[in-house]
Design a protein around this motif. Structure first.
Motif, PDB file in Angstrom:
ATOM      1  N   ASN A 114     -17.609  29.381 -49.374  1.00 43.60           N
ATOM      2  CA  ASN A 114     -16.721  29.610 -50.155  1.00 43.60           C
ATOM      3  C   ASN A 114     -15.593  28.745 -50.775  1.00 43.60           C
ATOM      4  OD1 ASN A 114     -15.986  32.277 -52.007  1.00 43.60           O
ATOM      5  ND2 ASN A 114     -14.683  32.572 -50.206  1.00 43.60           N
ATOM      6  N   PHE A 115     -15.668  28.110 -49.929  1.00 39.92           N
ATOM      7  CA  PHE A 115     -14.266  26.490 -49.921  1.00 39.92           C
ATOM      8  C   PHE A 115     -14.945  26.300 -51.230  1.00 39.92           C
ATOM      9  CE2 PHE A 115     -12.649  22.982 -48.849  1.00 39.92           C
ATOM     10  CZ  PHE A 115     -11.710  22.894 -49.415  1.00 39.92           C
ATOM     11  N   ILE A 116     -15.808  25.645 -51.333  1.00 38.62           N
ATOM     12  CA  ILE A 116     -16.187  24.501 -51.619  1.00 38.62           C
ATOM     13  C   ILE A 116     -16.503  25.330 -52.425  1.00 38.62           C
ATOM     14  CG2 ILE A 116     -18.442  23.461 -52.671  1.00 38.62           C
ATOM     15  CD1 ILE A 116     -19.195  23.133 -49.587  1.00 38.62           C
ATOM     16  N   PHE A 117     -17.033  26.393 -53.252  1.00 34.53           N
ATOM     17  CA  PHE A 117     -16.972  27.181 -54.629  1.00 34.53           C
ATOM     18  C   PHE A 117     -15.551  27.436 -55.334  1.00 34.53           C
ATOM     19  CE2 PHE A 117     -20.882  28.166 -53.601  1.00 34.53           C
ATOM     20  CZ  PHE A 117     -22.143  27.944 -54.203  1.00 34.53           C
ATOM     21  N   ASN A 118     -14.568  27.419 -54.221  1.00 30.30           N
ATOM     22  CA  ASN A 118     -13.080  28.445 -54.744  1.00 30.30           C
ATOM     23  C   ASN A 118     -12.961  26.863 -55.115  1.00 30.30           C
ATOM     24  OD1 ASN A 118     -13.326  30.573 -54.593  1.00 30.30           O
ATOM     25  ND2 ASN A 118     -12.127  30.191 -51.880  1.00 30.30           N
ATOM     26  N   GLN A 119     -13.174  26.046 -54.910  1.00 27.90           N
ATOM     27  CA  GLN A 119     -12.848  24.471 -55.508  1.00 27.90           C
ATOM     28  C   GLN A 119     -13.067  24.232 -56.494  1.00 27.90           C
ATOM     29  OE1 GLN A 119      -9.599  23.897 -52.791  1.00 27.90           O
ATOM     30  NE2 GLN A 119     -10.170  22.070 -53.776  1.00 27.90           N
ATOM     31  N   LEU A 179     -11.037  23.801 -60.417  1.00 28.60           N
ATOM     32  CA  LEU A 179     -11.317  23.185 -61.317  1.00 28.60           C
ATOM     33  C   LEU A 179     -11.731  23.081 -63.201  1.00 28.60           C
ATOM     34  CD1 LEU A 179     -13.463  20.001 -59.155  1.00 28.60           C
ATOM     35  CD2 LEU A 179     -10.902  19.999 -60.719  1.00 28.60           C
ATOM     36  N   ALA A 180     -12.326  24.225 -62.608  1.00 32.13           N
ATOM     37  CA  ALA A 180     -12.062  25.365 -63.785  1.00 32.13           C
ATOM     38  C   ALA A 180     -11.359  25.822 -65.426  1.00 32.13           C
ATOM     39  CB  ALA A 180     -13.848  26.233 -63.733  1.00 32.13           C
ATOM     40  N   THR A 204      -9.347  36.104 -66.557  1.00 27.29           N
ATOM     41  CA  THR A 204     -10.229  35.572 -66.195  1.00 27.29           C
ATOM     42  C   THR A 204      -9.410  34.774 -64.729  1.00 27.29           C
ATOM     43  OG1 THR A 204     -12.037  33.637 -66.968  1.00 27.29           O
ATOM     44  CG2 THR A 204      -9.054  32.861 -66.951  1.00 27.29           C
ATOM     45  N   LEU A 205     -10.602  34.876 -63.987  1.00 27.23           N
ATOM     46  CA  LEU A 205     -10.917  34.410 -62.692  1.00 27.23           C
ATOM     47  C   LEU A 205     -10.517  33.227 -62.250  1.00 27.23           C
ATOM     48  CD1 LEU A 205     -11.987  36.162 -60.259  1.00 27.23           C
ATOM     49  CD2 LEU A 205     -14.071  35.243 -60.889  1.00 27.23           C
ATOM     50  N   PRO A 206      -9.970  32.479 -62.124  1.00 29.83           N
ATOM     51  CA  PRO A 206      -9.955  30.948 -61.939  1.00 29.83           C
ATOM     52  C   PRO A 206      -9.015  31.413 -61.633  1.00 29.83           C
ATOM     53  CG  PRO A 206     -11.552  30.883 -63.491  1.00 29.83           C
ATOM     54  CD  PRO A 206     -11.166  31.928 -63.738  1.00 29.83           C
ATOM     55  N   THR A 211      -9.924  41.137 -53.069  1.00 33.01           N
ATOM     56  CA  THR A 211      -9.967  41.720 -53.959  1.00 33.01           C
ATOM     57  C   THR A 211      -9.962  41.541 -54.818  1.00 33.01           C
ATOM     58  OG1 THR A 211      -8.885  42.507 -51.706  1.00 33.01           O
ATOM     59  CG2 THR A 211      -8.282  43.843 -53.791  1.00 33.01           C
ATOM     60  N   THR A 212      -8.804  40.196 -55.298  1.00 36.32           N
ATOM     61  CA  THR A 212      -8.879  39.912 -56.992  1.00 36.32           C
ATOM     62  C   THR A 212     -10.039  40.013 -57.558  1.00 36.32           C
ATOM     63  OG1 THR A 212      -6.513  39.297 -56.053  1.00 36.32           O
ATOM     64  CG2 THR A 212      -7.146  38.726 -58.211  1.00 36.32           C
ATOM     65  N   ILE A 213     -10.375  39.210 -56.785  1.00 39.31           N
ATOM     66  CA  ILE A 213     -12.314  39.398 -57.587  1.00 39.31           C
ATOM     67  C   ILE A 213     -13.063  39.688 -57.714  1.00 39.31           C
ATOM     68  CG2 ILE A 213     -14.810  37.898 -56.479  1.00 39.31           C
ATOM     69  CD1 ILE A 213     -12.748  35.457 -55.202  1.00 39.31           C
ATOM     70  N   ILE A 214     -13.207  41.325 -57.132  1.00 36.74           N
ATOM     71  CA  ILE A 214     -13.898  42.846 -56.923  1.00 36.74           C
ATOM     72  C   ILE A 214     -13.050  42.930 -58.678  1.00 36.74           C
ATOM     73  CG2 ILE A 214     -14.482  44.798 -55.882  1.00 36.74           C
ATOM     74  CD1 ILE A 214     -14.502  43.758 -53.474  1.00 36.74           C
TER      75      ILE A 214
END
Length: 229
Positions: free
Chosen positions: A62-67, A71-72, A132-134, A149-152
């Motif tokens: 999850n840390f990898i995808f969060n990083q 960047l997005a 938007t999510l980022p 919670t925010t993501i959901i």
């Protein structure tokens, strides 16, 4: 060490595979409720439970995808750059529509939090649900909210807007291309911008600009939000 690396690699492959399977299903049936953001999440959770993958193990992935997600954020400047002439031509519509839509979302969350006596951490997690999510994750972190919670709620909010938005606009008799694009981009973010593009180029441009400017607006007003809590 090799076992940990193997588990992390397995989780990465599983995450990517879930997305592509969900994307294939969505492209085949073209149903809004089958959007990969939703179906991939359900499929991934099911597989994590099936293979008994511990939360600590997946957190490393999850840390990898969060990083990558952080960047997005930079890419959000691209739609504004591409649509700059269009933005200048329609800035009044965009300003009024996006500001009102984003402000109403924040006000509704604040009102409901007082009504249902939500704790501050949950409230901080819900405030950026309509951007938007980022950007939402960054805002939630600054306010002291929980990323999960925010993501959901960002995903749920976007999916509900995409599912009922087009029919609601049709029921209300709203035919303006700009209004439809702004409404979908502000309420459903990337999903709404993509849905707007199906209607036409102007709707898609408005949806894209609305998605970016709503996130920009909320990021700017974040410093004053704690004084309203």
């Amino acid at each position: 060490m090799n076992i940990v690396l193997l588990k992390v690699s397995f989780c990465i492959i599983m995450t990517i595979a879930c997305y592509f399977v969900s994307l294939k299903i969505y492209n085949k049936y073209k149903k809004n409720w089958l959007n990969p953001l939703y179906t991939a999440s359900v499929l991934l959770i099911s597989l994590l439970l099936l293979f008994h993958v511990h939360e600590e193990t997946y957190q490393q992935v999850n840390f990898i995808f969060n990083q990558l997600l952080q960047l997005a954020v930079v890419s959000l400047a691209v739609p504004l750059y591409k649509q700059w002439s269009f933005l200048k031509k329609n800035y009044k519509k965009i300003f009024v529509g996006v500001i009102c839509g984003t402000a109403f979302g924040v006000i509704s969350i604040l009102s409901l939090s007082h009504l249902f006596h939500l704790n501050e951490q949950l409230l901080a997690s819900l405030i950026p649900k309509s951007v938007t999510l980022p950007i939402a994750l960054t805002i939630a972190k600054d306010l002291g909210g929980l990323a999960s919670t925010t993501i959901i709620f960002v995903i749920i909010s976007a999916l509900i807007s995409v599912m009922i938005g087009p029919n609601l606009l049709k029921y209300l008799g709203i035919k303006s291309k700009s209004a439809k694009g702004l409404a979908m981009g502000t309420s459903a973010q990337m999903l709404g911008a993509n849905r707007s593009l199906v209607w036409g180029e102007e709707e898609g441009a408005m949806g894209n600009v609305a998605m970016t400017t709503s996130a920009l607006f909320l990021a700017i007003v974040v410093p004053i939000i704690p004084y309203l809590l």
